[in-house]
Design a protein around this motif. Structure first.
Motif, PDB file in Angstrom:
ATOM      1  N   MET A 183     -68.295 -66.659  -3.525  1.00 58.19           N
ATOM      2  CA  MET A 183     -67.788 -67.102  -4.833  1.00 58.19           C
ATOM      3  C   MET A 183     -66.606 -66.232  -5.253  1.00 58.19           C
ATOM      4  O   MET A 183     -66.649 -65.011  -5.105  1.00 58.19           O
ATOM      5  CB  MET A 183     -68.899 -67.027  -5.884  1.00 58.19           C
ATOM      6  CG  MET A 183     -68.464 -67.500  -7.268  1.00 58.19           C
ATOM      7  SD  MET A 183     -69.793 -67.435  -8.488  1.00 58.19           S
ATOM      8  CE  MET A 183     -70.843 -68.762  -7.899  1.00 58.19           C
ATOM      9  N   ALA A 184     -65.577 -66.863  -5.753  1.00 57.62           N
ATOM     10  CA  ALA A 184     -64.378 -66.128  -6.159  1.00 57.62           C
ATOM     11  C   ALA A 184     -64.680 -65.236  -7.364  1.00 57.62           C
ATOM     12  O   ALA A 184     -65.457 -65.599  -8.241  1.00 57.62           O
ATOM     13  CB  ALA A 184     -63.257 -67.099  -6.492  1.00 57.62           C
ATOM     14  N   SER A 185     -64.050 -64.073  -7.408  1.00 61.59           N
ATOM     15  CA  SER A 185     -64.208 -63.161  -8.532  1.00 61.59           C
ATOM     16  C   SER A 185     -63.376 -63.649  -9.705  1.00 61.59           C
ATOM     17  O   SER A 185     -62.468 -64.474  -9.537  1.00 61.59           O
ATOM     18  CB  SER A 185     -63.748 -61.760  -8.123  1.00 61.59           C
ATOM     19  OG  SER A 185     -62.335 -61.752  -7.939  1.00 61.59           O
ATOM     20  N   PRO A 186     -63.668 -63.135 -10.923  1.00 57.85           N
ATOM     21  CA  PRO A 186     -62.819 -63.509 -12.072  1.00 57.85           C
ATOM     22  C   PRO A 186     -61.342 -63.229 -11.824  1.00 57.85           C
ATOM     23  O   PRO A 186     -60.485 -64.034 -12.211  1.00 57.85           O
ATOM     24  CB  PRO A 186     -63.384 -62.650 -13.198  1.00 57.85           C
ATOM     25  CG  PRO A 186     -64.823 -62.469 -12.851  1.00 57.85           C
ATOM     26  CD  PRO A 186     -64.836 -62.340 -11.346  1.00 57.85           C
ATOM     27  N   ALA A 187     -61.036 -62.116 -11.165  1.00 60.14           N
ATOM     28  CA  ALA A 187     -59.633 -61.783 -10.896  1.00 60.14           C
ATOM     29  C   ALA A 187     -58.991 -62.807  -9.962  1.00 60.14           C
ATOM     30  O   ALA A 187     -57.836 -63.208 -10.140  1.00 60.14           O
ATOM     31  CB  ALA A 187     -59.535 -60.383 -10.291  1.00 60.14           C
ATOM     32  N   GLU A 188     -59.759 -63.278  -8.966  1.00 59.36           N
ATOM     33  CA  GLU A 188     -59.240 -64.281  -8.032  1.00 59.36           C
ATOM     34  C   GLU A 188     -59.066 -65.634  -8.727  1.00 59.36           C
ATOM     35  O   GLU A 188     -58.085 -66.343  -8.506  1.00 59.36           O
ATOM     36  CB  GLU A 188     -60.184 -64.407  -6.837  1.00 59.36           C
ATOM     37  CG  GLU A 188     -60.181 -63.180  -5.930  1.00 59.36           C
ATOM     38  CD  GLU A 188     -61.295 -63.193  -4.911  1.00 59.36           C
ATOM     39  OE1 GLU A 188     -61.106 -62.627  -3.832  1.00 59.36           O
ATOM     40  OE2 GLU A 188     -62.374 -63.775  -5.193  1.00 59.36           O
ATOM     41  N   LYS A 189     -60.037 -66.004  -9.568  1.00 56.30           N
ATOM     42  CA  LYS A 189     -59.935 -67.260 -10.313  1.00 56.30           C
ATOM     43  C   LYS A 189     -58.749 -67.228 -11.271  1.00 56.30           C
ATOM     44  O   LYS A 189     -58.077 -68.243 -11.477  1.00 56.30           O
ATOM     45  CB  LYS A 189     -61.221 -67.516 -11.099  1.00 56.30           C
ATOM     46  CG  LYS A 189     -62.414 -67.897 -10.254  1.00 56.30           C
ATOM     47  CD  LYS A 189     -63.627 -68.152 -11.144  1.00 56.30           C
ATOM     48  CE  LYS A 189     -64.865 -68.492 -10.340  1.00 56.30           C
ATOM     49  NZ  LYS A 189     -66.048 -68.688 -11.198  1.00 56.30           N
ATOM     50  N   ALA A 190     -58.508 -66.054 -11.860  1.00 59.94           N
ATOM     51  CA  ALA A 190     -57.404 -65.926 -12.818  1.00 59.94           C
ATOM     52  C   ALA A 190     -56.063 -66.231 -12.170  1.00 59.94           C
ATOM     53  O   ALA A 190     -55.143 -66.740 -12.826  1.00 59.94           O
ATOM     54  CB  ALA A 190     -57.391 -64.527 -13.433  1.00 59.94           C
ATOM     55  N   GLN A 191     -55.946 -65.948 -10.868  1.00 58.25           N
ATOM     56  CA  GLN A 191     -54.697 -66.226 -10.152  1.00 58.25           C
ATOM     57  C   GLN A 191     -54.401 -67.727 -10.098  1.00 58.25           C
ATOM     58  O   GLN A 191     -53.252 -68.147  -9.973  1.00 58.25           O
ATOM     59  CB  GLN A 191     -54.773 -65.672  -8.725  1.00 58.25           C
ATOM     60  CG  GLN A 191     -54.884 -64.160  -8.650  1.00 58.25           C
ATOM     61  CD  GLN A 191     -53.676 -63.446  -9.234  1.00 58.25           C
ATOM     62  OE1 GLN A 191     -52.545 -63.813  -8.972  1.00 58.25           O
ATOM     63  NE2 GLN A 191     -53.923 -62.430 -10.046  1.00 58.25           N
ATOM     64  N   LEU A 192     -55.466 -68.544 -10.186  1.00 58.43           N
ATOM     65  CA  LEU A 192     -55.314 -69.998 -10.112  1.00 58.43           C
ATOM     66  C   LEU A 192     -55.040 -70.628 -11.473  1.00 58.43           C
ATOM     67  O   LEU A 192     -54.748 -71.828 -11.554  1.00 58.43           O
ATOM     68  CB  LEU A 192     -56.569 -70.619  -9.501  1.00 58.43           C
ATOM     69  CG  LEU A 192     -56.942 -70.122  -8.093  1.00 58.43           C
ATOM     70  CD1 LEU A 192     -58.277 -70.729  -7.665  1.00 58.43           C
ATOM     71  CD2 LEU A 192     -55.850 -70.458  -7.091  1.00 58.43           C
ATOM     72  N   LEU A 193     -55.163 -69.825 -12.530  1.00 61.87           N
ATOM     73  CA  LEU A 193     -54.880 -70.326 -13.879  1.00 61.87           C
ATOM     74  C   LEU A 193     -53.367 -70.285 -14.098  1.00 61.87           C
ATOM     75  O   LEU A 193     -52.793 -69.240 -14.400  1.00 61.87           O
ATOM     76  CB  LEU A 193     -55.617 -69.494 -14.929  1.00 61.87           C
ATOM     77  CG  LEU A 193     -57.111 -69.807 -15.074  1.00 61.87           C
ATOM     78  CD1 LEU A 193     -57.825 -68.729 -15.873  1.00 61.87           C
ATOM     79  CD2 LEU A 193     -57.310 -71.171 -15.726  1.00 61.87           C
ATOM     80  N   THR A 194     -52.740 -71.425 -13.940  1.00 63.02           N
ATOM     81  CA  THR A 194     -51.280 -71.538 -13.999  1.00 63.02           C
ATOM     82  C   THR A 194     -50.882 -72.619 -14.994  1.00 63.02           C
ATOM     83  O   THR A 194     -51.700 -73.478 -15.350  1.00 63.02           O
ATOM     84  CB  THR A 194     -50.720 -71.911 -12.618  1.00 63.02           C
ATOM     85  OG1 THR A 194     -51.240 -73.209 -12.258  1.00 63.02           O
ATOM     86  CG2 THR A 194     -51.117 -70.886 -11.562  1.00 63.02           C
ATOM     87  N   PRO A 195     -49.629 -72.623 -15.434  1.00 62.61           N
ATOM     88  CA  PRO A 195     -49.157 -73.722 -16.285  1.00 62.61           C
ATOM     89  C   PRO A 195     -49.369 -75.090 -15.637  1.00 62.61           C
ATOM     90  O   PRO A 195     -49.679 -76.066 -16.317  1.00 62.61           O
ATOM     91  CB  PRO A 195     -47.674 -73.400 -16.474  1.00 62.61           C
ATOM     92  CG  PRO A 195     -47.594 -71.913 -16.339  1.00 62.61           C
ATOM     93  CD  PRO A 195     -48.604 -71.564 -15.296  1.00 62.61           C
ATOM     94  N   ALA A 196     -49.227 -75.163 -14.317  1.00 63.06           N
ATOM     95  CA  ALA A 196     -49.421 -76.434 -13.614  1.00 63.06           C
ATOM     96  C   ALA A 196     -50.863 -76.917 -13.743  1.00 63.06           C
ATOM     97  O   ALA A 196     -51.115 -78.130 -13.861  1.00 63.06           O
ATOM     98  CB  ALA A 196     -49.051 -76.280 -12.140  1.00 63.06           C
ATOM     99  N   ALA A 197     -51.818 -75.987 -13.731  1.00 65.38           N
ATOM    100  CA  ALA A 197     -53.230 -76.359 -13.887  1.00 65.38           C
ATOM    101  C   ALA A 197     -53.485 -76.927 -15.278  1.00 65.38           C
ATOM    102  O   ALA A 197     -54.282 -77.865 -15.454  1.00 65.38           O
ATOM    103  CB  ALA A 197     -54.121 -75.146 -13.631  1.00 65.38           C
ATOM    104  N   VAL A 198     -52.812 -76.368 -16.279  1.00 66.84           N
ATOM    105  CA  VAL A 198     -52.942 -76.882 -17.655  1.00 66.84           C
ATOM    106  C   VAL A 198     -52.321 -78.273 -17.752  1.00 66.84           C
ATOM    107  O   VAL A 198     -52.878 -79.182 -18.377  1.00 66.84           O
ATOM    108  CB  VAL A 198     -52.289 -75.911 -18.664  1.00 66.84           C
ATOM    109  CG1 VAL A 198     -52.296 -76.511 -20.068  1.00 66.84           C
ATOM    110  CG2 VAL A 198     -53.011 -74.564 -18.659  1.00 66.84           C
ATOM    111  N   GLN A 199     -51.166 -78.457 -17.122  1.00 66.05           N
ATOM    112  CA  GLN A 199     -50.503 -79.768 -17.134  1.00 66.05           C
ATOM    113  C   GLN A 199     -51.373 -80.830 -16.460  1.00 66.05           C
ATOM    114  O   GLN A 199     -51.476 -81.970 -16.933  1.00 66.05           O
ATOM    115  CB  GLN A 199     -49.145 -79.660 -16.445  1.00 66.05           C
ATOM    116  CG  GLN A 199     -48.132 -78.866 -17.267  1.00 66.05           C
ATOM    117  CD  GLN A 199     -46.922 -78.416 -16.469  1.00 66.05           C
ATOM    118  OE1 GLN A 199     -46.921 -78.498 -15.231  1.00 66.05           O
ATOM    119  NE2 GLN A 199     -45.899 -77.929 -17.150  1.00 66.05           N
ATOM    120  N   ALA A 200     -52.041 -80.442 -15.369  1.00 68.10           N
ATOM    121  CA  ALA A 200     -52.927 -81.374 -14.680  1.00 68.10           C
ATOM    122  C   ALA A 200     -54.117 -81.743 -15.573  1.00 68.10           C
ATOM    123  O   ALA A 200     -54.549 -82.900 -15.595  1.00 68.10           O
ATOM    124  CB  ALA A 200     -53.422 -80.761 -13.370  1.00 68.10           C
TER     125      ALA A 200
END
Length: 369
Positions: free
Chosen positions: A1-18
């Motif tokens: 399971m990804a750590s919070p720090a690893e998951k945070a890397q995937l939180l991008t403006p593009a993810a919000v737009q999606a």
């Protein structure tokens, strides 16, 4: 399971737009309002008496200049921004696990009221059973609102630890799938659509001009982390957080000062939507100085004063949690000095997110009686 720090890397403006593309059919595009009266009040220096007892006592009060833009998520479905995250999380869950499994098992969460109502609405809309754990002291209108969407409400104590213990019990009985109230990738992306929308609305008025700052309430941190994620590639717009200080509700502010997340909070602040500690994933975003410039805290009396101004001057119905950002602009001298220093004579265009409007006439009467 990804750590919070690893998951945070995937939180991008593009993810919000999606996320916005997915939830648009289910949520309101809430208004972005202005109020010249509140601009003038906030741009007036505080009295020297107001600074007594603070680190600024005896100093000349700041003279900031504010131009406010109020993102009215109190007018969102179920009366709070939480509808954005709940719809996004449930839609993604159905994508990932399949409609049949999600409908068979149902979903569960814990919330003082706004996420409770939001998940109940999303589940009802998508024909999924919902179990909602709520503190016994939740606002009656929030309990009624949750039940009105067909969710089964189970009561618990008021702390997050007590809530989570009851969730575990119900999960053992029902096999329901947990949809966290704030500490979740899909919830954060959903809440971040608030920022996408308000930036677009601001651009409709001013073209290429950019907002100087956005300030949101911080409870579990989903809204602030989502907004900060969206603006993370737009450094010209600073993101700030606001909390109540009563009985240690300012866990995020204190954690930032100590360099370590505060794990537990026990407070009965009038900002009942802000009584939870910041989530692990949210902390990864909010504690990143490149994404969130700072978090400030205000007293119960300052929250009430800000709420009175919104009710009486703007004619907008809000709950106490919604106005902590405005209270910071009005009363926190450190923040006001920052605006004065960086905004100069032009001042700052500041977007203030009104996170919700789920309170009652009776509750307001008690606050101001």
């Amino acid at each position: 399971m990804a750590s919070p720090a690893e998951k945070a890397q995937l939180l991008t403006p593009a993810a919000v737009q999606a996320a916005y593309g997915l939830i648009q059919p289910y949520v309101h595009r809430t208004p972005l309002l202005t109020c010249k009266t509140l601009d003038a009040i906030a741009s007036t220096p505080q009295t020297p008496e107001a600074l007594v007892g603070t680190s600024f006592e005896g100093q000349t009060p700041a003279r900031p200049k504010f131009h406010f833009f109020f993102k009215c998520e109190n007018l969102q479905r179920i009366g709070a921004f939480k509808a954005r995250g709940a719809f996004h999380a449930l839609l993604r869950l159905i994508e990932d696990r399949g409609e049949e499994e999600v409908k068979r098992r149902g979903v569960i969460t814990h919330s003082s009221g706004n996420h409770a109502q939001a998940l109940a609405l999303a589940a009802s809309t998508l024909n999924v059973p919902a179990y909602i754990v709520m503190p016994r002291i939740s606002t009656p209108s929030k309990i009624a609102g949750t039940r009105s969407h067909g969710a089964e409400v189970i009561f618990s104590g008021s702390t997050s630890v007590e809530r989570e213990a009851v969730v575990a019990e119900i999960q053992a009985q029902t096999d329901a799938i947990l949809v966290p109230p704030y500490d979740d990738f899909n919830i954060i992306c959903g809440q971040g659509t608030t920022a996408l929308e308000l930036e677009a609305q601001y651009a409709e008025q001013f073209g290429t001009k950019t907002l100087d700052a956005v300030i949101t309430p911080v409870g579990g941190g989903g809204l602030n982390a989502g907004v900060a994620t969206y603006f993370s590639d737009k450094p010209q717009t600073k993101v700030f957080g606001a909390e109540p200080s009563f009985e240690g509700a300012d866990d995020c502010r204190r954690g930032l000062l100590a360099g370590k997340r505060v794990e537990a909070v026990s407070t009965l602040t009038i900002g009942d939507g802000l009584r939870t500690p910041v989530g692990l994933l949210n902390w990864e975003i909010i504690s990143n100085k490149k994404k969130v410039e700072g978090v400030f805290a205000v007293t119960e009396e300052q929250i009430k004063a800000a709420m009175r101004l919104v009710l009486e001057r703007m004619k907008v119905f809000v709950e106490p949690s919604a106005v902590v950002g405005l209270a910071v602009c009005l009363f926190d001298e450190e923040f006001r000095r920052l605006v004065e220093q960086e905004g100069g004579a032009k001042g700052w265009d500041v977007a203030v997110v009104f996170s919700g409007g789920n309170t009652t006439v009776e509750a307001i009467g008690k606050l101001f009686g």
